[in-house]
Design a protein around this motif. Sequence first.
Motif, short mmCIF file in Angstrom:
data_model
loop_
_atom_site.label_atom_id
_atom_site.label_comp_id
_atom_site.label_asym_id
_atom_site.label_seq_id
_atom_site.Cartn_x
_atom_site.Cartn_y
_atom_site.Cartn_z
N ALA A 239 35.15 35.41 32.11
CA ALA A 239 34.33 35.90 33.12
C ALA A 239 34.94 35.39 34.62
O ALA A 239 34.54 34.31 35.08
CB ALA A 239 32.77 35.50 33.01
N GLU A 301 35.57 44.40 29.25
CA GLU A 301 35.19 43.20 29.43
C GLU A 301 34.34 42.15 28.60
O GLU A 301 34.72 40.85 28.43
CB GLU A 301 34.38 43.14 30.86
N TYR A 384 29.67 41.73 34.33
CA TYR A 384 30.43 41.63 33.18
C TYR A 384 29.68 41.93 31.89
O TYR A 384 30.46 41.98 30.93
CB TYR A 384 30.74 39.97 33.13
#
Length: 539
Positions: A239, A301, A384
């Motif tokens: 992240a 992600e 995210y």
Amino acid sequence: ASRKAQLMEVLKKEVRAMLIAAKAGLTPEQLEEQYMTMVCKPLPLRNLGFQSTLELVTQMPEVVRICSFKNGTVILKAIADDSTKGIAKLVANQKVKTRSKASKKTTTKANATFPTKNSKNPQGFQALSAGAPVLPAAVKAELQDLLSSSPLLLGDLDKAFLRRFGRAFQYRQYGFSSMFEVLRSMSDSIVVEQTKAGSLLVLRKCLASNVEQEEVPQASAAEMPPLEPVGETESFYQAALVTDSEPVQTQAADVGDHLKQRQGLEQLSPTPEIPPDAVQDKSLCGLPPLKRRCLVGVIVEFVVSPSQFYIHICSTEASYKLQDLMFEMRHVYSHKVASDKYIMPESAVRPGQLCCVMVSKWWYRVIIHRVINEREVEVFCADYGHLQIVQKSWLRFLKWHYSKLPAQAIPCSLAWVKPVEGTWSSAAILLFKHLCRFKELVGIVDEYVNGVLYLFLCDTSTKEDVYFHSVLRDVGYADVCGENIPSQEFEELNPSALYVQPSGKQGNGEVVEPDLRLQQESRGAGSEMATSKLDGAEL
């Protein structure tokens, strides 16, 4: 003896992994360099009683195949075992970079015909085109943060990176064969200038500032640490944000000067009043929906399963906006005066509250999902896609203008597949994560169901395009059903649906094109042909 045997077994796994990733093999010298890059220490030759790398690998006949050539060159190649045969096959199918212009032109066409529901093997896509290897956002952030203070000679980069972040720059694990490939992939933000001392790496923002002879004051932020993964089970999804620009000058100094004028030079204490620009009763909006059948570059992600994952759209404009936001938040909240001003009282720490949180010295926009106890809360990272438990003391009110950018994470499910066992097995999830890892993929939009984007994913970095739904089917983990079954995982919990408002355009039923389309031809006859084929395809 037992310690040597254990060390040898670990070393065999590491050597096999490094050689499998190198399609053409490695020389002993390259293996030494690769090991140093990956493990941050030299091969343990002396500890195992060997004088050279070649002597070491001769004792690994089940791991390394030694190929000798007449010119004296020695190439080491991997011998795959049962657990790595699949990976070795994928690497063996990787495209060779030296290709004819005609073949390049063919693969860049986006005349994609979509699979039909009557097809047993829905792979009826033409060759698509995605970008070269992609550096993870965290690594881009680190490189650009490293260059933000001053340019660096290429020869000094490795030492500077190791000194700043405590580890070597491991570019090969992301699919790059040389540092120059890495720099080419970041040419939009890093310039290579040739000087008498060698190649000089300059951040474009710094270069532009020097050309314009502007003096940009620098905020005194803490040194950026290595960015750690924030997902509890995601060892490789980091992240962090792409950072292509200089930190934005903040208003923290002005705030401090103003307070000092009012209160003198006394030490300031946090004020209990909630700042007027703090977000209290507002939600982030989502991105407008993508047009059906469009092709778009994506990076996965965060993964829970093939039926529940989050993507970012590969858009230069979007990534710049997100990185600018993250840099500004970092520098504003890193000042104690500003940070203390936005401390959240206990009454504001409640589910659904939009705020921000610091993780590894970066600040993220989050929504409180649940209060766990007096010290901890679970938050949803809207940019995210993951849930994470954090300390209450890390939370701060979000400044109003930081809520304008739509949430960047898009909830997704892989189109047309369902698990053969009713739920996804751990093996299926691990395979899907491996397929997605550190790559820019081609996403083919199918439809939205209950706010979740169903799309096909394709890896075009191999000789033949790899469609993830077909891979999962071929190994027996998934059935291709020709329709989109609502994701059980998202039905149980979809934080995006709970906390992120649909965009205004989405509410009106409109759709927009993505910022980065993978139709790389001009808007001429080829593009028109692609559009006509898409329109005529039966879905």
